[in-house]
Scaffold this motif. Structure first.
Motif, short mmCIF file in Angstrom:
data_model
loop_
_atom_site.label_atom_id
_atom_site.label_comp_id
_atom_site.label_asym_id
_atom_site.label_seq_id
_atom_site.Cartn_x
_atom_site.Cartn_y
_atom_site.Cartn_z
N LEU A 23 -25.22 23.08 14.31
CA LEU A 23 -26.03 21.87 14.39
C LEU A 23 -26.70 21.73 15.76
N ALA A 24 -26.01 22.16 16.79
CA ALA A 24 -26.58 22.08 18.14
C ALA A 24 -27.80 22.98 18.28
N ASN A 25 -27.85 24.02 17.48
CA ASN A 25 -28.96 24.97 17.55
C ASN A 25 -30.00 24.75 16.45
N ASP A 26 -29.91 23.66 15.72
CA ASP A 26 -30.81 23.38 14.60
C ASP A 26 -31.56 22.07 14.87
N GLU A 27 -32.83 22.18 15.19
CA GLU A 27 -33.62 20.99 15.54
C GLU A 27 -33.71 20.00 14.39
N THR A 28 -33.72 20.46 13.15
CA THR A 28 -33.89 19.55 12.01
C THR A 28 -32.63 18.74 11.71
N ASN A 29 -31.47 19.24 12.09
CA ASN A 29 -30.22 18.54 11.81
C ASN A 29 -29.46 18.18 13.08
N PHE A 30 -30.12 18.21 14.21
CA PHE A 30 -29.45 17.93 15.48
C PHE A 30 -28.83 16.52 15.49
N HIS A 31 -29.42 15.58 14.76
CA HIS A 31 -28.91 14.20 14.72
C HIS A 31 -27.51 14.12 14.11
N LEU A 32 -27.08 15.18 13.42
CA LEU A 32 -25.75 15.20 12.81
C LEU A 32 -24.67 15.75 13.74
N LYS A 33 -25.10 16.24 14.90
CA LYS A 33 -24.14 16.81 15.85
C LYS A 33 -23.13 15.73 16.26
N ASP A 34 -21.90 16.12 16.40
CA ASP A 34 -20.78 15.26 16.80
C ASP A 34 -20.29 14.31 15.71
N ILE A 35 -20.80 14.44 14.50
CA ILE A 35 -20.27 13.68 13.37
C ILE A 35 -19.21 14.55 12.69
N PRO A 36 -18.00 14.05 12.51
CA PRO A 36 -16.97 14.85 11.84
C PRO A 36 -17.41 15.25 10.43
N LYS A 37 -17.03 16.43 10.00
CA LYS A 37 -17.47 16.94 8.70
C LYS A 37 -17.24 15.96 7.55
N PRO A 38 -16.09 15.34 7.43
CA PRO A 38 -15.89 14.42 6.30
C PRO A 38 -16.82 13.21 6.32
N LEU A 39 -17.39 12.90 7.49
CA LEU A 39 -18.29 11.75 7.59
C LEU A 39 -19.77 12.13 7.51
N LEU A 40 -20.05 13.41 7.33
CA LEU A 40 -21.44 13.82 7.18
C LEU A 40 -22.02 13.20 5.92
N PRO A 41 -23.25 12.71 6.01
CA PRO A 41 -23.86 12.04 4.86
C PRO A 41 -24.25 13.03 3.76
N LEU A 42 -23.96 12.63 2.55
CA LEU A 42 -24.38 13.39 1.37
C LEU A 42 -25.02 12.37 0.45
N GLN A 43 -26.32 12.46 0.31
CA GLN A 43 -27.11 11.44 -0.37
C GLN A 43 -26.90 10.11 0.34
N SER A 44 -26.27 9.14 -0.28
CA SER A 44 -26.22 7.81 0.30
C SER A 44 -24.90 7.45 0.98
N LYS A 45 -23.92 8.36 0.97
CA LYS A 45 -22.62 8.02 1.55
C LYS A 45 -21.95 9.24 2.17
N PRO A 46 -20.91 9.02 2.99
CA PRO A 46 -20.21 10.14 3.62
C PRO A 46 -19.49 11.00 2.60
N LEU A 47 -19.37 12.26 2.89
CA LEU A 47 -18.72 13.22 2.00
C LEU A 47 -17.33 12.77 1.58
N ILE A 48 -16.55 12.23 2.50
CA ILE A 48 -15.18 11.83 2.18
C ILE A 48 -15.14 10.73 1.11
N ALA A 49 -16.17 9.92 1.03
CA ALA A 49 -16.22 8.86 0.02
C ALA A 49 -16.18 9.44 -1.40
N TYR A 50 -16.84 10.58 -1.60
CA TYR A 50 -16.82 11.23 -2.91
C TYR A 50 -15.42 11.72 -3.26
#
Length: 72
Positions: free
Chosen positions: A20-47
């Motif tokens: 993510l640190a090397n990806d300009e399109t997804n840099f805004h996701l850097k430092d977000i824990p994987k389970p809290l990464l957004p998938l559609q409208s909610k964090p992955l862990i919610a699913y």
């Protein structure tokens, strides 16, 4: 008597953070824990939690985290 579901969220996501640190399109996701990464409208862990809540024999959901993310 039900059983417990365990969601393991104790990793540090080192490889993902590096990518993510090397990806300009997804840099805004850097430092977000994987389970809290957004998938559609909610964090992955919610699913995952919703899936376990729909299983009648699961009586509790335990989320295991590491010291870094304990307050999220």
């Amino acid at each position: 008597m039900g059983i417990s579901a365990v969601i393991l969220c104790a990793g540090y996501g080192t490889r993902l953070q590096h990518d993510l640190a090397n990806d300009e399109t997804n840099f805004h996701l850097k430092d977000i824990p994987k389970p809290l990464l957004p998938l559609q409208s909610k964090p992955l862990i919610a699913y995952w939690i919703e899936s376990f809540e729909n299983v009648t024999f699961i009586s509790e959901i335990i989320i295991v985290t590491n010291e870094v993310h304990k307050d999220l």
